[in-house]
Design a protein around this motif. Structure first.
Motif, PDB file in Angstrom:
ATOM      1  N   GLY A   1       0.824  -1.202   0.000  1.00  0.00           N
ATOM      2  CA  GLY A   1       0.000   0.000   0.000  1.00  0.00           C
ATOM      3  C   GLY A   1       0.853   1.245   0.000  1.00  0.00           C
ATOM      4  N   GLY A   2       2.100   1.084  -0.356  1.00  0.00           N
ATOM      5  CA  GLY A   2       3.023   2.211  -0.312  1.00  0.00           C
ATOM      6  C   GLY A   2       3.760   2.231   1.009  1.00  0.00           C
ATOM      7  N   PRO A   3       4.830   2.985   1.077  1.00  0.00           N
ATOM      8  CA  PRO A   3       5.653   2.974   2.293  1.00  0.00           C
ATOM      9  C   PRO A   3       5.012   3.649   3.495  1.00  0.00           C
ATOM     10  N   ASN A   4       3.923   4.410   3.324  1.00  0.00           N
ATOM     11  CA  ASN A   4       3.302   5.077   4.470  1.00  0.00           C
ATOM     12  C   ASN A   4       2.421   4.160   5.298  1.00  0.00           C
ATOM     13  N   SER A   5       1.729   3.244   4.647  1.00  0.00           N
ATOM     14  CA  SER A   5       0.702   2.473   5.353  1.00  0.00           C
ATOM     15  C   SER A   5       1.282   1.241   6.034  1.00  0.00           C
ATOM     16  N   GLY A   6       1.459   1.328   7.338  1.00  0.00           N
ATOM     17  CA  GLY A   6       1.921   0.189   8.123  1.00  0.00           C
ATOM     18  C   GLY A   6       3.353  -0.217   7.877  1.00  0.00           C
ATOM     19  N   SER A   7       4.174   0.692   7.429  1.00  0.00           N
ATOM     20  CA  SER A   7       5.554   0.321   7.108  1.00  0.00           C
ATOM     21  C   SER A   7       6.493   0.606   8.267  1.00  0.00           C
ATOM     22  N   PHE A   8       7.647  -0.046   8.212  1.00  0.00           N
ATOM     23  CA  PHE A   8       8.718   0.131   9.193  1.00  0.00           C
ATOM     24  C   PHE A   8       9.874   0.847   8.507  1.00  0.00           C
ATOM     25  N   THR A   9      10.759   1.457   9.293  1.00  0.00           N
ATOM     26  CA  THR A   9      11.993   1.925   8.670  1.00  0.00           C
ATOM     27  C   THR A   9      12.796   0.688   8.296  1.00  0.00           C
ATOM     28  N   VAL A  10      13.630   0.811   7.289  1.00  0.00           N
ATOM     29  CA  VAL A  10      14.427  -0.342   6.859  1.00  0.00           C
ATOM     30  C   VAL A  10      15.370  -0.779   7.976  1.00  0.00           C
ATOM     31  N   GLU A  11      15.806   0.162   8.826  1.00  0.00           N
ATOM     32  CA  GLU A  11      16.655  -0.193   9.961  1.00  0.00           C
ATOM     33  C   GLU A  11      15.904  -1.069  10.965  1.00  0.00           C
ATOM     34  N   GLU A  12      14.616  -0.747  11.197  1.00  0.00           N
ATOM     35  CA  GLU A  12      13.812  -1.569  12.108  1.00  0.00           C
ATOM     36  C   GLU A  12      13.678  -2.991  11.574  1.00  0.00           C
ATOM     37  N   VAL A  13      13.420  -3.107  10.269  1.00  0.00           N
ATOM     38  CA  VAL A  13      13.276  -4.429   9.659  1.00  0.00           C
ATOM     39  C   VAL A  13      14.586  -5.204   9.764  1.00  0.00           C
ATOM     40  N   ALA A  14      15.700  -4.533   9.452  1.00  0.00           N
ATOM     41  CA  ALA A  14      17.004  -5.200   9.514  1.00  0.00           C
ATOM     42  C   ALA A  14      17.330  -5.627  10.946  1.00  0.00           C
ATOM     43  N   ASP A  15      17.005  -4.786  11.924  1.00  0.00           N
ATOM     44  CA  ASP A  15      17.283  -5.131  13.322  1.00  0.00           C
ATOM     45  C   ASP A  15      16.425  -6.290  13.803  1.00  0.00           C
ATOM     46  N   ARG A  16      15.150  -6.299  13.442  1.00  0.00           N
ATOM     47  CA  ARG A  16      14.221  -7.321  13.945  1.00  0.00           C
ATOM     48  C   ARG A  16      14.278  -8.626  13.159  1.00  0.00           C
ATOM     49  N   TRP A  17      14.372  -8.520  11.822  1.00  0.00           N
ATOM     50  CA  TRP A  17      14.242  -9.713  10.989  1.00  0.00           C
ATOM     51  C   TRP A  17      15.430  -9.938  10.061  1.00  0.00           C
TER      52      TRP A  17
END
Length: 124
Positions: free
Chosen positions: A100-116
């Motif tokens: 739905g685009g980067p605004n809707s329910g998205s994480f920063t790429v750093e958050e994704v890299a840190d968590r997953w």
């Protein structure tokens, strides 16, 4: 004390770089050793780099990454992420969540890299 660090960064291609951190005395000692075995091209290139260190461009920090916002990335669990930029911040959203685009329910790429993470670029 000498240290070596292997790091994979995603640019337009995945590459592994090695950053070797030496004290000045260690670098001088390594140069002397390399002079003795300077038969191979690789050794000659390393010796040349030690003789002419690049001071104008420091080694990138270990936590510096460049992401291609037109690419998709897969995390350690096999989930696929799509990236987008919002006000200069790279954000990510799981492809299975529907893009739905980067605004809707998205994480920063750093958050994704840190968590997953780690995140690996999906290549066709």
């Amino acid at each position: 004390m000498a240290t070596a660090q292997y790091d994979t960064r995603t640019r337009t291609i995945d590459e592994t770089v090695v950053v070797l951190t030496l004290t000045e005395d260690e670098a001088d000692a390594l140069k002397e050793e390399l002079i003795l075995i300077s038969g191979s091209e690789v050794v000659r290139q390393v010796l040349g780099a030690l003789r002419r260190p690049a001071t104008e461009q420091p080694a990138p920090a270990a936590d510096t990454f460049e992401y291609d916002v037109s690419a998709q990335y897969v995390d350690k669990d096999g989930d696929v992420w799509k990236l987008g930029s919002v006000d200069g911040v790279i954000r990510a959203r799981g492809v299975e969540d529907g893009w739905g685009g980067p605004n809707s329910g998205s994480f920063t790429v750093e958050e994704v890299a840190d968590r997953w993470g780690p995140l690996t670029k999906v290549t066709p």
